[in-house]
Design an enzyme around this catalytic site. Sequence first.
Site, PDB file in Angstrom:
ATOM      1  N   ASP A  13       7.090  -2.139  -1.483  1.00 28.72           N
ATOM      2  CA  ASP A  13       8.034  -1.911  -2.578  1.00 28.72           C
ATOM      3  C   ASP A  13       9.386  -2.426  -2.089  1.00 28.72           C
ATOM      4  O   ASP A  13      10.119  -1.718  -1.403  1.00 28.72           O
ATOM      5  CB  ASP A  13       8.110  -0.421  -2.915  1.00 28.72           C
ATOM      6  CG  ASP A  13       9.134  -0.128  -3.998  1.00 28.72           C
ATOM      7  OD1 ASP A  13       9.323  -0.987  -4.883  1.00 28.72           O
ATOM      8  OD2 ASP A  13       9.749   0.953  -3.954  1.00 28.72           O
ATOM      9  N   GLU A  73       5.245  -5.527  -5.041  1.00 29.10           N
ATOM     10  CA  GLU A  73       5.667  -5.276  -6.414  1.00 29.10           C
ATOM     11  C   GLU A  73       6.536  -6.427  -6.902  1.00 29.10           C
ATOM     12  O   GLU A  73       7.388  -6.927  -6.171  1.00 29.10           O
ATOM     13  CB  GLU A  73       6.443  -3.962  -6.496  1.00 29.10           C
ATOM     14  CG  GLU A  73       6.763  -3.566  -7.932  1.00 29.10           C
ATOM     15  CD  GLU A  73       7.352  -2.182  -8.021  1.00 29.10           C
ATOM     16  OE1 GLU A  73       6.575  -1.218  -7.996  1.00 29.10           O
ATOM     17  OE2 GLU A  73       8.590  -2.075  -8.097  1.00 29.10           O
ATOM     18  N   ASP A 145      10.182   5.616  -2.068  1.00 31.73           N
ATOM     19  CA  ASP A 145       9.887   4.209  -1.777  1.00 31.73           C
ATOM     20  C   ASP A 145       8.578   4.062  -1.007  1.00 31.73           C
ATOM     21  O   ASP A 145       7.820   3.116  -1.231  1.00 31.73           O
ATOM     22  CB  ASP A 145      11.056   3.571  -1.025  1.00 31.73           C
ATOM     23  CG  ASP A 145      12.328   3.579  -1.863  1.00 31.73           C
ATOM     24  OD1 ASP A 145      12.369   2.836  -2.856  1.00 31.73           O
ATOM     25  OD2 ASP A 145      13.248   4.348  -1.537  1.00 31.73           O
TER      26      ASP A 145
END
Length: 180
Positions: A13, A73, A145
């Site tokens: 991420d 992502e 996160d």
Amino acid sequence: MSSASPIRVIGIDPGSNVTGWGVIDGLGQRQQVVEYGTIRLDGKEPLPMRLHQIHAQLVSLIQRLQPHEMAVEEVFVSQNVQSALKLGHARGAAIVAGAQMGLPIAEYTAMQVKKAVVGYGRAEKNQMQEMMRMLLNLDKKPAQDAADGLAIAMCHLNQRQWHQQTLPAAILGLQRGGRA
């Protein structure tokens, strides 16, 4: 690698201040956490230095944890163009780290990840954290996160599993004279 060997995936991420990551081993329906965490950066540092740190720390993680594949992502384009550009740079640093280490890299939108993990594409951060805790049998909720990194890895493993189950059936149907 034999079909009975687990696939190890690192999910990323990306962020210019905090990059979350999670490593999961997947074998069939079974998924087990290897390790997860965050790369925390000093927002006062110049962006090029932060990008270098993301890259260097991910290369180090990949060398130590030996994932077979990487999932990242995709950038969510918001109204703040500057934020989107910085996020894109952080994502690029992560992708280069994976490519440098020879990993196949898959990309997923936040909505795809949420839908694959929670079943709802607009799930909140705390829902993602709790779902990661429950699905991966963790003692406590991971940081936001890190939970996202785990969710991205899980999404990729679920996609791989789905493709392994449906693709052979589709090919078999074509071989028997079925239509694509």
